[in-house]
Scaffold this motif. Sequence first.
Motif, PDB file in Angstrom:
ATOM      1  N   TRP A   1       0.739  -1.271  -0.053  1.00 51.57           N
ATOM      2  CA  TRP A   1       0.061   0.040  -0.093  1.00 51.57           C
ATOM      3  C   TRP A   1       0.715   1.280  -0.018  1.00 51.57           C
ATOM      4  O   TRP A   1       0.597   2.169  -0.647  1.00 51.57           O
ATOM      5  N   SER A   2       1.762   1.236   0.928  1.00 47.60           N
ATOM      6  CA  SER A   2       2.739   2.117   0.751  1.00 47.60           C
ATOM      7  C   SER A   2       3.549   2.621  -0.318  1.00 47.60           C
ATOM      8  O   SER A   2       3.680   3.768  -0.890  1.00 47.60           O
ATOM      9  N   ALA A   3       3.917   1.626  -0.951  1.00 44.82           N
ATOM     10  CA  ALA A   3       4.536   1.771  -2.474  1.00 44.82           C
ATOM     11  C   ALA A   3       3.656   2.156  -3.601  1.00 44.82           C
ATOM     12  O   ALA A   3       4.019   3.159  -4.373  1.00 44.82           O
ATOM     13  N   ALA A   4       2.477   1.583  -3.380  1.00 41.03           N
ATOM     14  CA  ALA A   4       1.415   2.264  -4.401  1.00 41.03           C
ATOM     15  C   ALA A   4       1.181   3.666  -4.154  1.00 41.03           C
ATOM     16  O   ALA A   4       1.073   4.306  -5.324  1.00 41.03           O
ATOM     17  N   GLY A   5       1.070   4.059  -2.904  1.00 36.38           N
ATOM     18  CA  GLY A   5       0.788   5.521  -2.651  1.00 36.38           C
ATOM     19  C   GLY A   5       1.813   6.422  -3.085  1.00 36.38           C
ATOM     20  O   GLY A   5       1.732   7.557  -3.434  1.00 36.38           O
ATOM     21  N   HIS A   6       3.121   5.912  -2.761  1.00 33.54           N
ATOM     22  CA  HIS A   6       4.458   6.529  -3.305  1.00 33.54           C
ATOM     23  C   HIS A   6       4.317   6.841  -4.874  1.00 33.54           C
ATOM     24  O   HIS A   6       4.627   7.783  -5.351  1.00 33.54           O
TER      25      HIS A   6
ATOM     26  N   ILE B   1      -1.312 -14.278  -1.776  1.00 35.08           N
ATOM     27  CA  ILE B   1      -1.203 -12.927  -1.604  1.00 35.08           C
ATOM     28  C   ILE B   1      -2.480 -12.101  -2.329  1.00 35.08           C
ATOM     29  O   ILE B   1      -2.453 -12.114  -3.473  1.00 35.08           O
ATOM     30  N   ASP B   2      -3.131 -11.419  -1.385  1.00 38.69           N
ATOM     31  CA  ASP B   2      -4.152 -10.530  -1.991  1.00 38.69           C
ATOM     32  C   ASP B   2      -3.751  -9.234  -2.621  1.00 38.69           C
ATOM     33  O   ASP B   2      -2.939  -8.682  -2.093  1.00 38.69           O
ATOM     34  N   ILE B   3      -4.235  -8.938  -3.632  1.00 37.24           N
ATOM     35  CA  ILE B   3      -4.033  -7.604  -4.111  1.00 37.24           C
ATOM     36  C   ILE B   3      -5.448  -6.870  -4.575  1.00 37.24           C
ATOM     37  O   ILE B   3      -6.159  -7.477  -5.236  1.00 37.24           O
ATOM     38  N   PRO B   4      -5.642  -5.752  -3.651  1.00 38.55           N
ATOM     39  CA  PRO B   4      -6.769  -5.125  -3.698  1.00 38.55           C
ATOM     40  C   PRO B   4      -7.099  -4.478  -5.379  1.00 38.55           C
ATOM     41  O   PRO B   4      -6.033  -4.315  -5.942  1.00 38.55           O
ATOM     42  N   THR B   5      -8.293  -4.524  -5.700  1.00 35.30           N
ATOM     43  CA  THR B   5      -8.709  -3.953  -7.081  1.00 35.30           C
ATOM     44  C   THR B   5      -8.162  -2.580  -7.129  1.00 35.30           C
ATOM     45  O   THR B   5      -7.688  -2.212  -8.342  1.00 35.30           O
TER      46      THR B   5
ATOM     47  N   VAL C   1       2.958  -0.651 -13.844  1.00 36.67           N
ATOM     48  CA  VAL C   1       3.453  -1.499 -12.852  1.00 36.67           C
ATOM     49  C   VAL C   1       2.824  -2.599 -12.542  1.00 36.67           C
ATOM     50  O   VAL C   1       1.552  -2.429 -12.128  1.00 36.67           O
ATOM     51  N   ASP C   2       3.277  -3.869 -12.458  1.00 34.50           N
ATOM     52  CA  ASP C   2       2.647  -4.868 -11.830  1.00 34.50           C
ATOM     53  C   ASP C   2       2.861  -4.653 -10.368  1.00 34.50           C
ATOM     54  O   ASP C   2       3.665  -4.629  -9.629  1.00 34.50           O
ATOM     55  N   PRO C   3       1.579  -4.837  -9.860  1.00 36.91           N
ATOM     56  CA  PRO C   3       1.285  -4.472  -8.332  1.00 36.91           C
ATOM     57  C   PRO C   3       1.740  -5.596  -7.489  1.00 36.91           C
ATOM     58  O   PRO C   3       2.200  -5.174  -6.362  1.00 36.91           O
TER      59      PRO C   3
END
Length: 322
Positions: free
Chosen positions: A169-174, A241-245, A256-258
């Motif tokens: 989540w932090s990396a996606a926010g970054h 490993i769950d990846i939120p939509t 980027v591949d999440p």
Amino acid sequence: MKGTVGELGEFGLIRELTSRLTSTPAVRIGPGDDAAVVTAPDRRVVASTDILLEGRHFRRDWSTAYDVGRKAAAQNLADIAAMGAVPTAILLGLVVPADLPATWPTELMDGLRDECQVAGAAVVGGDVVRGETITVAITALGDLRNQEPVTRAGAQPGDVVAVTGWLGWSAAGHAVLSRGFRSPRAFVEAHRRPEPPYHAGPAAAGLGATAMTDVSDGLVADLGHIAEASKVRIDLRSAGIDIPTQMSDIGTAVGVDPMQWVLNGGEDHAIVATFPPDVKLPARWKVIGEVLHPSALPQVTVDGAPWVKAGWDHFGDNGDTD
């Protein structure tokens, strides 16, 4: 508050900062003396320290001083929890320019105080120094409460690997902030103010965790420390490993591949631990892999294959900016 840090002066600034603090029963002597006194009923003290440097670990155009305070406390208190201990106190070392508005360090202190309250700890002292670059140095303390510390060195072949908290989540926010956006807000806030599951560390110790760490440098990198210390191979199952939509949507938008964020992204401060296979884990823990005998060197694999992309390294190419 009007004026600058320089106009307040060292002792005026200290008075403003300490006036904002609260205490806990563990604190016998707080700010105002030569040193603080914090109880250690276990007769052992768990201690950790970390530094945040403006321009490398935070940016004032991305995060408020309050955000920085919450983040600085969280990343240190998470280290205490990851040893299986209960956080009790933090100490602050603060370097600020004289022309910095006085509201910035006071709001920083508010953030430190509030994050400590979440973890059941308190700010008990520190020091302030004039300098050119804002630097926030935190030392965190904790109490094992008669538990043995859970280190990185105890993982055994046959153990399961489980995680609780956010991943990526932090990396996606970054990534969102890096492109000049401020939404989706949940991911931006995860970068500004991580939310470690403090309770999970001591709880994992009570469940019999064999090794544990918080995810500060990336899941693969941090599990790599466990693999090396325990001399094992850790294999992660990507399907577990769950990846939120919304994270997938951000990944599509920025190319980027999440899964890169989930496996490599740091600063979420989730708790990841290894447990004997017969331990019944609470619902908050999700099993994402297993511990195996090392095939060669200790390492972390994903779906049986080496994961070559590294996590955070302060002295590498990815350690140059927030």
